[in-house]
Design a protein around this motif. Structure first.
Motif, mmCIF file in Angstrom:
data_model
loop_
_atom_site.group_PDB
_atom_site.id
_atom_site.type_symbol
_atom_site.label_atom_id
_atom_site.label_comp_id
_atom_site.label_asym_id
_atom_site.label_seq_id
_atom_site.Cartn_x
_atom_site.Cartn_y
_atom_site.Cartn_z
ATOM 1 N N PRO A 1 0.838 -1.161 0.122
ATOM 2 C CA PRO A 1 0.053 0.134 0.061
ATOM 3 C C PRO A 1 0.814 1.244 -0.207
ATOM 4 O O PRO A 1 1.881 1.073 0.586
ATOM 5 N N ASP A 2 0.274 2.236 -0.531
ATOM 6 C CA ASP A 2 1.069 3.493 -0.522
ATOM 7 C C ASP A 2 1.029 4.035 0.802
ATOM 8 O O ASP A 2 2.171 4.766 1.239
ATOM 9 N N VAL A 3 0.005 3.848 1.756
ATOM 10 C CA VAL A 3 0.045 4.355 3.020
ATOM 11 C C VAL A 3 -0.303 3.377 4.158
ATOM 12 O O VAL A 3 -1.509 2.649 3.719
ATOM 13 N N PHE A 4 0.314 3.192 5.109
ATOM 14 C CA PHE A 4 -0.238 2.003 6.015
ATOM 15 C C PHE A 4 -0.257 2.960 7.257
ATOM 16 O O PHE A 4 0.561 3.328 8.006
ATOM 17 N N LEU A 5 -1.795 2.955 7.719
ATOM 18 C CA LEU A 5 -2.064 3.860 8.862
ATOM 19 C C LEU A 5 -1.811 2.854 10.061
ATOM 20 O O LEU A 5 -2.137 1.473 10.244
ATOM 21 N N VAL A 6 -1.300 3.136 11.360
ATOM 22 C CA VAL A 6 -1.109 2.601 12.433
ATOM 23 C C VAL A 6 -1.866 3.047 13.677
ATOM 24 O O VAL A 6 -2.337 2.037 14.304
ATOM 25 N N LYS A 7 -1.968 3.975 14.151
ATOM 26 C CA LYS A 7 -2.836 4.414 15.297
ATOM 27 C C LYS A 7 -3.522 5.893 15.007
ATOM 28 O O LYS A 7 -2.830 6.828 14.145
ATOM 29 N N LYS A 8 -4.566 6.177 15.868
ATOM 30 C CA LYS A 8 -4.997 7.302 15.746
ATOM 31 C C LYS A 8 -4.054 8.450 16.807
ATOM 32 O O LYS A 8 -3.554 7.873 17.882
ATOM 33 N N HIS A 9 -4.275 9.409 16.227
ATOM 34 C CA HIS A 9 -3.452 10.813 17.051
ATOM 35 C C HIS A 9 -4.338 11.597 17.773
ATOM 36 O O HIS A 9 -5.199 12.002 17.202
ATOM 37 N N TYR A 10 -4.069 11.601 19.175
ATOM 38 C CA TYR A 10 -4.836 12.196 19.955
ATOM 39 C C TYR A 10 -4.578 13.907 20.357
ATOM 40 O O TYR A 10 -4.532 14.165 21.539
ATOM 41 N N GLY A 11 -4.080 14.414 19.405
ATOM 42 C CA GLY A 11 -3.895 16.010 19.613
ATOM 43 C C GLY A 11 -2.501 16.110 20.383
ATOM 44 O O GLY A 11 -1.523 15.333 20.014
ATOM 45 N N GLU A 12 -2.406 17.195 20.975
ATOM 46 C CA GLU A 12 -1.242 17.918 21.546
ATOM 47 C C GLU A 12 -0.606 16.763 22.581
ATOM 48 O O GLU A 12 -1.205 16.503 23.382
ATOM 49 N N LYS A 13 0.661 16.493 22.561
ATOM 50 C CA LYS A 13 1.265 15.684 23.448
ATOM 51 C C LYS A 13 1.368 16.322 24.737
ATOM 52 O O LYS A 13 1.660 15.748 25.648
ATOM 53 N N ALA A 14 1.758 17.396 24.901
ATOM 54 C CA ALA A 14 2.047 18.190 26.170
ATOM 55 C C ALA A 14 0.673 18.248 26.723
ATOM 56 O O ALA A 14 0.941 18.084 28.321
ATOM 57 N N ALA A 15 -0.325 18.351 26.290
ATOM 58 C CA ALA A 15 -1.641 18.477 27.179
ATOM 59 C C ALA A 15 -1.898 17.052 27.780
ATOM 60 O O ALA A 15 -2.480 16.969 29.065
ATOM 61 N N ARG A 16 -1.416 16.029 27.022
ATOM 62 C CA ARG A 16 -1.637 14.546 27.435
ATOM 63 C C ARG A 16 -0.791 14.475 28.765
ATOM 64 O O ARG A 16 -1.145 13.709 29.866
ATOM 65 N N ARG A 17 0.428 14.824 28.562
ATOM 66 C CA ARG A 17 1.386 14.799 29.853
ATOM 67 C C ARG A 17 0.987 15.625 30.902
ATOM 68 O O ARG A 17 1.129 15.152 32.199
ATOM 69 N N ARG A 18 0.420 16.737 30.891
ATOM 70 C CA ARG A 18 0.158 17.650 31.937
ATOM 71 C C ARG A 18 -1.271 16.891 32.548
ATOM 72 O O ARG A 18 -1.227 16.862 33.882
ATOM 73 N N ALA A 19 -2.077 16.229 31.884
ATOM 74 C CA ALA A 19 -3.273 15.722 32.490
ATOM 75 C C ALA A 19 -2.972 14.222 33.092
ATOM 76 O O ALA A 19 -3.873 13.442 33.734
ATOM 77 N N ARG A 20 -1.712 13.629 32.992
ATOM 78 C CA ARG A 20 -1.381 12.398 33.508
ATOM 79 C C ARG A 20 -1.145 12.503 35.024
ATOM 80 O O ARG A 20 0.046 13.003 35.281
ATOM 81 N N ALA A 21 -1.854 11.717 35.847
ATOM 82 C CA ALA A 21 -1.995 11.816 37.141
ATOM 83 C C ALA A 21 -1.476 10.541 37.712
ATOM 84 O O ALA A 21 -1.866 10.064 39.020
ATOM 85 N N TRP A 22 -0.589 9.720 36.769
ATOM 86 C CA TRP A 22 0.136 8.422 37.483
ATOM 87 C C TRP A 22 1.465 8.321 36.898
ATOM 88 O O TRP A 22 2.112 9.456 36.395
ATOM 89 N N LYS A 23 2.188 7.460 37.440
ATOM 90 C CA LYS A 23 3.502 7.355 37.497
ATOM 91 C C LYS A 23 4.067 5.861 37.384
ATOM 92 O O LYS A 23 3.314 5.124 37.806
ATOM 93 N N LEU A 24 5.399 5.835 37.112
ATOM 94 C CA LEU A 24 5.643 4.387 37.045
ATOM 95 C C LEU A 24 6.998 4.212 37.774
ATOM 96 O O LEU A 24 7.711 5.414 37.979
ATOM 97 N N LYS A 25 7.270 2.959 38.597
ATOM 98 C CA LYS A 25 8.326 2.908 39.213
ATOM 99 C C LYS A 25 9.630 2.357 38.408
ATOM 100 O O LYS A 25 9.479 1.894 37.457
ATOM 101 N N HIS A 26 10.797 2.289 39.265
ATOM 102 C CA HIS A 26 11.864 2.167 38.341
ATOM 103 C C HIS A 26 12.918 0.999 39.091
ATOM 104 O O HIS A 26 12.950 1.442 40.328
#
Length: 471
Positions: free
Chosen positions: A371-396
């Motif tokens: 195919p000329d274009v292979f679609l992978v996933k939906k894009h949900y807008g600005e990444k910075a806004a998603r990071r600001r709204a992220r109220a969780w974390k992971l441990k290392h």
């Protein structure tokens, strides 16, 4: 003699020491149990009382009636045990006596802590490598290790350019980690050993062991081109497939038919294939029109394998986001994302018509299948806004293990985005509430953004010494 005079003149505790020594390791907080065993014994526990009684010689000549701890200040390095014993004296008279034995606690480093403190000490080395362009697989691997506590026996963990090094004190601990990796990821393992010393008198050999584990060079959202022989084994699936996720097997999906298949570790290393496009090459496209493929039209698909029930195949017409508004006709392609896309949405995909692919399997393909274009996933807008709204974390696993865990690390932020977008992907990951994150106004958050609910988050364990002291 009467009983009172016998008690005054006869000491049945004679021969039992009134003072003794306990050896305590500050590194692992264990006590030495002779001759060479180290055991964990909390203060005033049954285990510590049994250890103290074993240190007293001559206790077997009398009958022990009662034993308990006498209070001492916790930091005094003194442990007092109150003993009540009975013994038979002249004339068959049985006397009972109570006395206190004081144990002094001395510090001594155990063998395990001594070896771990020794610089560059290790008996087994596990090298985990992946020849890929991103580190999302290692972030996922780290979370699985933390959840199953598989890193408890490691002496140290060092990051490398394309992987991690795990150091162990024994070969068995390293083999246990290798078995764990083989159960969660498709890997290939090699083993070697090096002779360090040899005692010719006792015929004892001292080796250093090295295990090399290679993870498949694929990650979530990678585009692959399968060998022709392998496509027939997988139910005549299309050679151009998308890596849906990587667990103990590689999960592939064909966007044009919705057909899915699983490639096990054995099958992959027998017929290896590489990614022809990686997530760093994703471009933004705008959906101009979409048409869901009907069930009767699916019967014409050549695939013979199982079809995904979570995805919907659709015909879409897209325009590159950078070319929107220009006099350019939309590009037609098929996608498996028909259940979440609608006209006007932004979607990420690979532009295969303009990509320079260097792959032997891709060169052998008929261009009509690409195919000329292979679609992978939906894009949900600005990444910075998603990071600001992220109220969780992971441990290392260790501080400083990932020096690049900051807001500018695209691989780590994309890994966090994948956790939000795919509920199946985050089932094996422990997600914790971030109490330090300032809550964001709900009016600023797009309700269509994928989010992790509070029910999926764990409360982080916080021990406050000040509050405990007040209690």
């Amino acid at each position: 003699m009467c009983v009172a005079c016998l008690r005054a003149n006869v000491d049945i505790s004679e021969g039992i020491p009134k003072q003794a020594t306990l050896f305590f390791c500050k590194g692992c907080e264990r006590y030495l149990q002779p001759p060479a065993e180290w055991v964990v014994c909390p203060l005033e526990s049954r285990e510590l009382l049994a250890l103290c009684l074993k240190k007293l010689k001559g206790l077997n000549r009398v009958k022990l009636i009662d034993a308990g701890f006498a209070w001492t200040e916790p930091h005094s390095k003194r442990i007092k045990v109150k003993l009540t014993i009975q013994g038979e004296v002249v004339g068959g008279t049985v006397l009972q006596q109570t006395f206190i034995v004081e144990f002094s606690v001395q510090h001594q480093m155990c063998d395990a802590c001594h070896r771990s403190e020794a610089q560059d000490y290790w008996r087994a080395l596990l090298q985990v490598r992946q020849r890929a362009n991103n580190r999302k697989s290692f972030y996922y691997l780290e979370q699985l290790i933390l959840k199953h506590r598989a890193h408890e026996n490691t002496l140290g963990i060092k990051p490398k350019h394309d992987g991690l090094d795990f150091f162990y004190a024994t070969e068995n601990h390293a083999r246990k980690m290798v078995d764990f990796l083989q159960s969660i990821l498709p890997v290939k393992c090699q083993h070697s050993k090096k002779l360090i010393s040899h005692d010719i008198h006792s015929n004892v050999y001292n080796y250093k062991f090295t295990f090399s584990v290679e993870i498949v060079p694929l990650s979530k959202d990678s585009l692959v081109c399968l060998p022709k022989k392998l496509t027939h084994q997988l139910g005549s699936i299309s050679p151009i497939c998308l890596v849906n996720r990587v667990t103990s097997t590689v999960h592939l999906i064909d966007a044009s038919t919705g057909q899915v298949c699983d490639v096990s570790s054995t099958v992959y290393w027998r017929n290896p294939f590489n990614a022809i496009c990686n997530p760093k090459q994703l471009a933004e496209y705008i959906i101009m029109d979409i048409d869901i493929v009907k069930e009767k039209d699916k019967k014409t698909f050549p695939g013979q394998g199982s079809v995904s029930n979570k995805h919907v195949v659709a015909d879409v017409w897209v325009v590159k986001a950078s070319e929107l508004g220009l006099d350019i006709s939309p590009v037609h392609t098929k996608t498996h994302l028909g259940h979440i896309l609608k006209p006007g949405d932004t979607v990420l995909g690979y532009n295969l018509s303009e990509s320079n692919v260097n792959d032997t399997n891709f060169d052998k393909l008929d261009r009509s299948l690409v195919p000329d274009v292979f679609l992978v996933k939906k894009h949900y807008g600005e990444k910075a806004a998603r990071r600001r709204a992220r109220a969780w974390k992971l441990k290392h696993m260790a501080e400083g293990l990932h020096d690049d865990l900051n807001s500018n690390n695209d691989d780590y932020n994309e890994f966090l985005d994948d956790l939000e977008e795919d509920p199946t992907f985050r089932q094996n990951v422990n997600i914790f509430k971030d109490s330090n994150r300032v809550p964001v106004d709900t009016d600023e958050i797009d309700p269509t953004l994928p989010r992790i609910t509070l029910a999926e988050m764990l409360d982080d364990l916080v021990i406050d010494d000040v509050d405990m002291a007040e209690i």
